[in-house]
Write a protein that holds these residues in place. Structure first.
Motif, PDB file in Angstrom:
ATOM      1  N   PHE A 142       8.440   0.687   4.453  1.00 40.24           N
ATOM      2  CA  PHE A 142       7.701   1.364   3.154  1.00 40.24           C
ATOM      3  C   PHE A 142       9.197   0.640   2.405  1.00 40.24           C
ATOM      4  CE2 PHE A 142       9.273   4.999   0.562  1.00 40.24           C
ATOM      5  CZ  PHE A 142       7.888   4.934   0.013  1.00 40.24           C
ATOM      6  N   PHE A 151       1.744   4.461   4.451  1.00 41.95           N
ATOM      7  CA  PHE A 151       2.780   5.166   3.870  1.00 41.95           C
ATOM      8  C   PHE A 151       2.586   6.267   3.202  1.00 41.95           C
ATOM      9  CE2 PHE A 151       3.444   1.004   5.812  1.00 41.95           C
ATOM     10  CZ  PHE A 151       4.525   1.454   7.016  1.00 41.95           C
ATOM     11  N   ASN A 185       9.001  10.444  -1.548  1.00 46.47           N
ATOM     12  CA  ASN A 185       9.699  10.757  -1.812  1.00 46.47           C
ATOM     13  C   ASN A 185       8.913  12.754  -2.609  1.00 46.47           C
ATOM     14  OD1 ASN A 185      11.326  10.654   0.662  1.00 46.47           O
ATOM     15  ND2 ASN A 185      12.849   9.214  -1.024  1.00 46.47           N
ATOM     16  N   HIS A 213      10.904   3.483   8.148  1.00 47.70           N
ATOM     17  CA  HIS A 213      11.389   3.476   6.733  1.00 47.70           C
ATOM     18  C   HIS A 213      11.352   2.264   5.706  1.00 47.70           C
ATOM     19  CE1 HIS A 213      12.460   5.824   3.201  1.00 47.70           C
ATOM     20  NE2 HIS A 213      14.018   4.478   3.411  1.00 47.70           N
ATOM     21  N   CYS A 259       4.485   8.412   2.827  1.00 46.65           N
ATOM     22  CA  CYS A 259       7.289   8.379   3.094  1.00 46.65           C
ATOM     23  C   CYS A 259       7.412   8.557   1.201  1.00 46.65           C
ATOM     24  CB  CYS A 259       6.967   6.666   3.103  1.00 46.65           C
ATOM     25  SG  CYS A 259       6.742   6.810   4.868  1.00 46.65           S
TER      26      CYS A 259
END
Length: 236
Positions: free
Chosen positions: A168, A205, A210, A165, A208
């Motif tokens: 990212f 990614f 949301n 994360h 990742c």
């Protein structure tokens, strides 16, 4: 067989440290981590300056452990210099110019460490590559060659960041700031570097993001810089 192996370990333990070091540096570099886990005494040897100086002399005999390098990024101690040369060899391939080989590795280590400090990119004076390029210019490379090498360092760092994360968030920030972080030619080949940032976001990614809004905002950012964009980047 177990008795024999046990006897061999005991015999090795009787050897002085400098002899053990000479044995270890003749094994594969990829085995050093495993070897250091066998005994605390052996692990401590891998933390000594003597070990890394011996490793430099044996594996990279063309280097001078006390040599100073041009440019603003210091070479560090023997372990740091060994890491820089090993990275240059493994990631960038060998180059006839040995001094530049080492500086490529130092630039890689420096930039990767700066990027991993936080999700907030450091000052642009670090990011746009002039500090790294100054190393190559100090070795007599032309401005064009120096900044091409700096961009190669950037690309290699981006390809070797951990997939988590933190990375990212860092990539998103770099993508959003664009030319505010990657100053244009001649400081870096920023288009190559920015392309890689978006490529990693939309491939490695992709999961990742949301929500769709976040993804489409980033996609709009990519479209403002690149036309056309690859189909592989599409399809949240």
């Amino acid at each position: 067989m177990e008795r024999k192996n046990s006897k061999e370990i005991i015999d090795i333990e009787k050897l002085p440290d400098h002899v053990v070091i000479e044995i270890f540096i003749r094994t594969g570099v990829s085995d050093w981590t495993q070897i250091s886990c066998v005994k605390k005494q052996w692990a401590s040897l891998f933390r000594t300056e003597c070990f890394w100086q011996a490793a430099l002399s044996h594996i990279y005999p063309f280097t001078n452990p006390s040599q100073t390098l041009p440019g603003p990024i210091p070479p560090g101690l023997a372990k740091r210099r060994f890491m820089a040369l090993h990275i240059s060899e493994q990631i960038f391939g060998c180059d006839p110019d040995i001094q530049v080989d080492e500086i490529v590795g130092h630039g890689y280590l420096f930039l990767k460490e700066q990027l991993q400090l936080s999700i907030m990119p450091p000052h642009s004076g670090i990011l746009h590559g002039t500090m790294i390029a100054d190393q190559f210019i100090g070795c007599g490379k032309s401005r064009d060659v120096a900044h091409e090498l700096a961009s190669r360092v950037w690309l290699a760092v981006l390809d070797n960041l951990e997939e988590n994360h933190h990375t990212f968030c860092l990539l998103k920030r770099l993508a959003q700031e664009g030319d505010q972080v990657f100053l244009p030619y001649p400081y870096t080949r920023s288009i190559k570097v920015q392309w890689r940032v978006f490529e990693k976001l939309f491939t490695d990614f992709r999961d990742c993001f949301n929500h769709e809004v976040d993804y489409y905002d980033m996609l709009a950012c990519a479209k403002s810089r690149f036309q056309p964009i690859p189909s592989a980047w599409l399809g949240y």
